[in-house]
Structures are given as structure tokens and as C-alpha cells.
Enzyme design. Sequence first.
Site: not given
Length: 111
Positions: A62, A67, A82
Site C-alpha cells: 500500500s 510530512h 495489507c
Amino acid sequence: MAVGTHVLGELYGCPPELLRRVESIRPLMQTIAQEANFHVVGENFHQFEPHGVTGVMVLAESHFSIHTWPEKGLVAADVFTCGEEGNALKAFDLLCQYLKPQQVTKRVITR
């Protein structure tokens, strides 16, 4: 039926010098991806001026993104995987280990 684990978190009080530049964030994320057994299929990093970074790794499992706000000592992290349940949690824990925040908030969502 669970398909994956999504970890969202904020790391407060991180050393600002670690958060300023892509040159420090990219290798950190690459190390974490390797240690968490992720399969990186793409990545993109953006350098803000005068400082701050957005980094995203697209994973076969995934994604992994952070940030940074060096002026606040803040990192927002998002890890969704996953497959094996522990990998997203391991990556988030490694991020905390390397960035040494003074405070952490973490939400774990089973998808």
C-alpha cells in the site's frame, strides 16, 4: 474480514535538523521500508523552502508517507499495509525510534 492495518500518527518534539531536508528523510524512509519488509514500487519526495519535506513511498502492500514541519519539530505519518499485521506497526515504531519524539499520538485502524 480484515485486509490490512492503517497507522496514523503525529510525532512531536523531534530534532528539527532531522526534518529539514529530503537528503535526511529519504534515506530514513528507505531504511524503515527495508527493516519493515516493505516492497517499494515507487517514491516521490518534495522539498519545501526554506525547509520541510513530504515523502511518499508506494508499496506493493500500500503506502508509507510522512510530512515534516521542522519549525515545530512535528512529523505526521501514515502507514497502510495489507498482508502481515505487524509491518505497519513496526514501521511506525521504527520511525519513532529513529526520530526520537518527545510525544507521540497513534491511531491504528484495521481495514
